[in-house]
Design a protein around this motif. Structure first.
Motif, PDB file in Angstrom:
ATOM      1  N   ALA A   1       0.829  -1.212   0.000  1.00 19.80           N
ATOM      2  CA  ALA A   1       0.000   0.000   0.000  1.00 19.80           C
ATOM      3  C   ALA A   1       0.860   1.256   0.000  1.00 19.80           C
ATOM      4  O   ALA A   1       0.599   2.195  -0.758  1.00 19.80           O
ATOM      5  CB  ALA A   1      -0.940  -0.010   1.206  1.00 19.80           C
TER       6      ALA A   1
ATOM      7  N   GLU B   1       2.531   1.709  -3.452  1.00 24.52           N
ATOM      8  CA  GLU B   1       1.575   2.113  -4.493  1.00 24.52           C
ATOM      9  C   GLU B   1       1.041   3.525  -4.256  1.00 24.52           C
ATOM     10  O   GLU B   1       0.930   4.299  -5.197  1.00 24.52           O
ATOM     11  CB  GLU B   1       0.456   1.086  -4.584  1.00 24.52           C
ATOM     12  CG  GLU B   1       0.947  -0.233  -5.141  1.00 24.52           C
ATOM     13  CD  GLU B   1      -0.094  -1.336  -5.183  1.00 24.52           C
ATOM     14  OE1 GLU B   1      -1.216  -1.164  -4.632  1.00 24.52           O
ATOM     15  OE2 GLU B   1       0.216  -2.398  -5.772  1.00 24.52           O
ATOM     16  N   GLU B   2       0.765   3.877  -3.008  1.00 25.21           N
ATOM     17  CA  GLU B   2       0.289   5.237  -2.698  1.00 25.21           C
ATOM     18  C   GLU B   2       1.336   6.277  -3.055  1.00 25.21           C
ATOM     19  O   GLU B   2       1.016   7.323  -3.606  1.00 25.21           O
ATOM     20  CB  GLU B   2      -0.068   5.355  -1.215  1.00 25.21           C
ATOM     21  CG  GLU B   2      -1.290   4.600  -0.805  1.00 25.21           C
ATOM     22  CD  GLU B   2      -1.415   4.431   0.707  1.00 25.21           C
ATOM     23  OE1 GLU B   2      -0.606   5.039   1.460  1.00 25.21           O
ATOM     24  OE2 GLU B   2      -2.290   3.663   1.125  1.00 25.21           O
ATOM     25  N   THR B   3       2.572   6.011  -2.726  1.00 24.29           N
ATOM     26  CA  THR B   3       3.622   6.997  -2.979  1.00 24.29           C
ATOM     27  C   THR B   3       3.990   7.035  -4.453  1.00 24.29           C
ATOM     28  O   THR B   3       4.463   8.065  -4.941  1.00 24.29           O
ATOM     29  CB  THR B   3       4.874   6.717  -2.124  1.00 24.29           C
ATOM     30  OG1 THR B   3       5.303   5.365  -2.329  1.00 24.29           O
ATOM     31  CG2 THR B   3       4.581   6.945  -0.653  1.00 24.29           C
TER      32      THR B   3
ATOM     33  N   ALA C   1       1.210   9.069  -6.197  1.00 24.31           N
ATOM     34  CA  ALA C   1       1.312  10.479  -5.811  1.00 24.31           C
ATOM     35  C   ALA C   1       2.378  11.224  -6.605  1.00 24.31           C
ATOM     36  O   ALA C   1       2.452  12.434  -6.534  1.00 24.31           O
ATOM     37  CB  ALA C   1       1.607  10.573  -4.314  1.00 24.31           C
TER      38      ALA C   1
END
Length: 155
Positions: free
Chosen positions: A146, A149-151, A154
């Motif tokens: 997570a 993938e989030e970073t 972004a």
């Protein structure tokens, strides 16, 4: 090559981010994902080179501290990280529990991530399994995935 059993437990995940990014998150943001939430991780030292010290404290929500210490055996940037708790820094022997092997490989536009624990014998592997390896390491792998993938999204 020998056919000795590896006594291995492993977790695999596909991460929708390139290997370079996944490896960077592993090395630079470990406190954010290493322990299953709500536990936290405090890095004491991470000398990421063969023979370098790997020391951290996993802290429970009520303040219980579980120290984790060992040495890195191999650092192959963007490919593999290997450490063991069989030694402390300076090659000081310590009763072994496992060797951790973290592998990163291109997988389409993402990364195949594999986190494995190899044990000296079947009994130790079974003990680790009964301690909750699948749930614990699975939760950590999910947290890591997570964060990667989030970073990446972004960017």
């Amino acid at each position: 090559m020998t056919d000795l059993p590896l006594h291995e437990l492993a977790i695999e995940r596909h991460i929708a981010a390139p290997v370079s990014h996944v490896y960077k998150i592993w090395m630079e943001r470990l406190p954010e994902w290493w322990a299953p939430k709500p536990w936290t991780t405090e890095v004491v030292e991470m000398d990421a080179r063969p023979g370098g010290r790997s020391a951290m404290n996993m802290v429970s929500p009520d303040g219980e501290v579980s120290p984790v210490e060992g040495v890195f055996l191999e650092i192959a940037p963007e490919q593999r990280i290997v450490f063991t708790d069989a030694f402390r820094a300076g090659w000081i022997p310590h009763p072994p529990f496992m060797t951790g092997i973290f592998a990163f490989a291109p997988d389409g536009e993402g990364t195949a991530y594999r986190a494995a624990a190899r044990h000296w014998d079947e009994a130790t592997m079974q003990s680790h399994s009964e301690m909750g390896f699948e749930a614990g390491w699975g939760a950590v792998a999910d947290q890591f995935k997570a964060l990667c993938e989030e970073t990446w999204v972004a960017r």
